[in-house]
Motif scaffolding. Structure first.
Motif, PDB file in Angstrom:
ATOM      1  N   LEU A  31       1.245  -0.879  -0.317  1.00 48.49           N
ATOM      2  CA  LEU A  31       0.012   0.142   0.146  1.00 48.49           C
ATOM      3  C   LEU A  31       1.300   1.375   0.039  1.00 48.49           C
ATOM      4  O   LEU A  31       0.874   2.337  -0.743  1.00 48.49           O
ATOM      5  CB  LEU A  31      -1.001  -0.036   1.606  1.00 48.49           C
ATOM      6  CG  LEU A  31      -2.307  -0.849   1.602  1.00 48.49           C
ATOM      7  CD1 LEU A  31      -2.772  -0.404   2.601  1.00 48.49           C
ATOM      8  CD2 LEU A  31      -2.824  -0.210  -0.387  1.00 48.49           C
ATOM      9  N   ALA A  32       1.780   1.188   0.565  1.00 47.72           N
ATOM     10  CA  ALA A  32       2.774   1.931   1.412  1.00 47.72           C
ATOM     11  C   ALA A  32       3.649   2.552  -0.310  1.00 47.72           C
ATOM     12  O   ALA A  32       3.634   3.771  -1.028  1.00 47.72           O
ATOM     13  CB  ALA A  32       4.214   2.370   1.914  1.00 47.72           C
ATOM     14  N   TRP A  33       3.488   1.263  -0.872  1.00 44.62           N
ATOM     15  CA  TRP A  33       4.203   1.575  -2.317  1.00 44.62           C
ATOM     16  C   TRP A  33       3.580   2.031  -3.266  1.00 44.62           C
ATOM     17  O   TRP A  33       4.094   3.498  -4.989  1.00 44.62           O
ATOM     18  CB  TRP A  33       4.743   0.227  -3.067  1.00 44.62           C
ATOM     19  CG  TRP A  33       5.677  -0.218  -4.359  1.00 44.62           C
ATOM     20  CD1 TRP A  33       7.269   0.724  -3.890  1.00 44.62           C
ATOM     21  CD2 TRP A  33       4.936  -0.466  -5.552  1.00 44.62           C
ATOM     22  NE1 TRP A  33       7.338   0.026  -5.641  1.00 44.62           N
ATOM     23  CE2 TRP A  33       6.354   0.084  -6.250  1.00 44.62           C
ATOM     24  CE3 TRP A  33       4.024  -1.009  -5.396  1.00 44.62           C
ATOM     25  CZ2 TRP A  33       5.806  -0.681  -8.163  1.00 44.62           C
ATOM     26  CZ3 TRP A  33       3.557  -1.248  -7.379  1.00 44.62           C
ATOM     27  CH2 TRP A  33       4.941  -1.418  -8.086  1.00 44.62           C
ATOM     28  N   CYS A  34       2.337   1.782  -3.383  1.00 41.54           N
ATOM     29  CA  CYS A  34       1.565   1.678  -4.531  1.00 41.54           C
ATOM     30  C   CYS A  34       0.940   3.590  -4.672  1.00 41.54           C
ATOM     31  O   CYS A  34       1.434   4.449  -5.540  1.00 41.54           O
ATOM     32  CB  CYS A  34      -0.129   1.248  -4.150  1.00 41.54           C
ATOM     33  SG  CYS A  34       0.089  -0.629  -5.031  1.00 41.54           S
ATOM     34  N   PHE A  35       0.949   3.639  -3.503  1.00 37.86           N
ATOM     35  CA  PHE A  35       0.269   5.530  -2.861  1.00 37.86           C
ATOM     36  C   PHE A  35       1.389   6.374  -2.583  1.00 37.86           C
ATOM     37  O   PHE A  35       1.963   7.452  -1.752  1.00 37.86           O
ATOM     38  CB  PHE A  35      -0.175   5.767  -2.254  1.00 37.86           C
ATOM     39  CG  PHE A  35      -1.466   4.652  -2.057  1.00 37.86           C
ATOM     40  CD1 PHE A  35      -2.731   5.450  -3.744  1.00 37.86           C
ATOM     41  CD2 PHE A  35      -2.211   3.423  -1.919  1.00 37.86           C
ATOM     42  CE1 PHE A  35      -3.857   4.916  -3.567  1.00 37.86           C
ATOM     43  CE2 PHE A  35      -2.977   2.368  -1.713  1.00 37.86           C
ATOM     44  CZ  PHE A  35      -3.903   3.182  -3.178  1.00 37.86           C
ATOM     45  N   HIS A  36       2.734   6.075  -3.078  1.00 37.94           N
ATOM     46  CA  HIS A  36       4.105   6.643  -2.306  1.00 37.94           C
ATOM     47  C   HIS A  36       3.673   6.853  -1.038  1.00 37.94           C
ATOM     48  O   HIS A  36       4.308   8.521  -0.891  1.00 37.94           O
ATOM     49  CB  HIS A  36       3.897   7.775  -3.345  1.00 37.94           C
ATOM     50  CG  HIS A  36       4.938   7.630  -4.834  1.00 37.94           C
ATOM     51  ND1 HIS A  36       6.162   8.143  -5.037  1.00 37.94           N
ATOM     52  CD2 HIS A  36       5.150   6.019  -5.291  1.00 37.94           C
ATOM     53  CE1 HIS A  36       7.048   7.020  -5.946  1.00 37.94           C
ATOM     54  NE2 HIS A  36       6.535   6.494  -6.339  1.00 37.94           N
ATOM     55  N   LEU A  37       3.893   6.208  -0.621  1.00 39.44           N
ATOM     56  CA  LEU A  37       3.285   7.355   1.198  1.00 39.44           C
ATOM     57  C   LEU A  37       4.693   7.145   1.518  1.00 39.44           C
ATOM     58  O   LEU A  37       5.943   6.162   1.400  1.00 39.44           O
ATOM     59  CB  LEU A  37       2.488   6.494   1.418  1.00 39.44           C
ATOM     60  CG  LEU A  37       1.237   6.532   0.953  1.00 39.44           C
ATOM     61  CD1 LEU A  37       0.192   5.198   2.129  1.00 39.44           C
ATOM     62  CD2 LEU A  37       0.021   7.402   0.957  1.00 39.44           C
ATOM     63  N   GLY A  38       5.082   7.690   2.669  1.00 41.23           N
ATOM     64  CA  GLY A  38       5.978   8.287   3.748  1.00 41.23           C
ATOM     65  C   GLY A  38       7.555   8.480   3.436  1.00 41.23           C
ATOM     66  O   GLY A  38       7.560   9.164   2.836  1.00 41.23           O
TER      67      GLY A  38
END
Length: 333
Positions: A31-38
């Protein structure tokens, strides 16, 4: 909220399913990877330095693997109290120019300072070293969340490590005193240091600032310096069954970097030269397994804030100003 969740996992490690936690960590990483989070954008900038000329698709593929590796580390570290010694030992194997010899000979007669980075699972590496080499003394970063800091310190103490904290008075002197004893292992995570005492070194296609600690301890104890790199691997057959895990780690011990040539140099020059030597050895292996380097913070010269750095050599400051001026010019066009 996240700290409370991590503390809960530590307190209930024995009752939590590791496969379930791994699945949750993989989902969170994706999820973090898909949405470029953090910190993902910074991770990808760091990986780009390591990879050099590479396609966007390859960079994205590796950043996904890297996030999964990073989240896996937390899953393993937080639940390590639920693992037996046999399981943990099955999850580590060693290779490299420094093991089994001369490392075993060194700790039989002296001690072993080690420089390493945030790769793989350094807690597993510390446990393995305590079982295979000798007592381990290392440093943990002081966290703002005291409860979480206590949890991580307790985890490492349960693994048999003696833990010192950043910010303690005379920290390097304490480490050097340990290294001067016989049969000790002193591994230091040193691939990022923005303090007043950090050392600027060449790495990949840029310059990074790393900790002076490994070089200072080696020089003051007059001991050869080693490096450790770690990467994940899939386990097979008997070892997989013993580990109760589909994944384990390779702990690559390289060296020694002989200390004698540096003892003849002026102090500051010796620290800088020895630091560059271990970074060269360590960085060579990062290129082979970049997805297991968990560097989520700014580390390369181009990403650092010049106004917040102290004791920057004139040539480095000039390069930083030129680079940042170039970036500003490109953005204005």
């Amino acid at each position: 909220m996240l700290s409370k969740l991590l503390t809960f996992v530590v307190g209930h490690a024995a009752g939590l399913s590791e496969p379930f936690l791994r699945s949750c960590c993989n989902i969170a990483a994706d999820l973090a990877w898909c949405f470029h989070l953090g910190s993902l954008p910074q991770l990808e900038r760091n990986l780009k330095h390591v990879l050099g000329q590479t396609s966007h698709a390859e960079l994205r593929r590796l950043s996904r693997q890297s996030l999964r590796s990073y989240f896996a580390y937390f899953c393993e570290a937080l639940t390590v109290s639920a693992r037996s010694q046999e399981e943990l030992m099955a999850r580590i194997r060693t290779e490299g120019t420094g093991y089994p010899n001369p490392a075993l000979e060194v700790v039989h007669n002296a001690s072993m300072p080690i420089a390493m980075g945030h790769q793989g699972n350094w807690d597993y590496a510390g446990f393995w070293a305590g079982q295979a080499l000798g007592p381990v003394t290392t440093v943990a970063e002081r966290l703002a969340d005291q409860e979480l800091l206590d949890d991580f310190a307790h985890i490492r103490q349960e693994l048999g490590m003696h833990i010192l904290l950043t910010g303690q008075p005379h920290l390097v002197e304490q480490l050097t005193d340990v290294a001067r004893q016989r049969g000790q292992v002193v591994p230091l995570l040193a691939d990022r240091d923005l303090s007043r005492n950090g050392v600027f070194v060449r790495a990949f296609d840029s310059i990074i600032r790393v900790a002076a600690g490994p070089a200072v301890v080696a020089l003051d104890s007059q001991l050869d310096l080693y490096t450790v790199n770690m990467h994940r691997e899939r386990l097979q057959a008997e070892r997989k069954a013993q580990a109760h895990s589909p994944y384990g780690y390779v702990c690559q011990i390289d060296g020694p970097i002989a200390i004698e040539p540096y003892l003849k140099m002026p102090r500051q020059q010796a620290v800088a030269a020895l630091t560059q030597a271990w970074v060269d050895q360590w960085a060579y292996n990062i290129r082979s397994w970049p997805q297991d380097w968990h560097m989520m913070q700014p580390i390369f010269l181009e990403d650092l804030d010049l106004n917040r750095l102290h004791h920057v050599p004139d040539d480095i400051r000039a390069r930083m100003e030129a680079q940042q001026g170039k970036v500003t010019h490109e953005r204005q066009q």
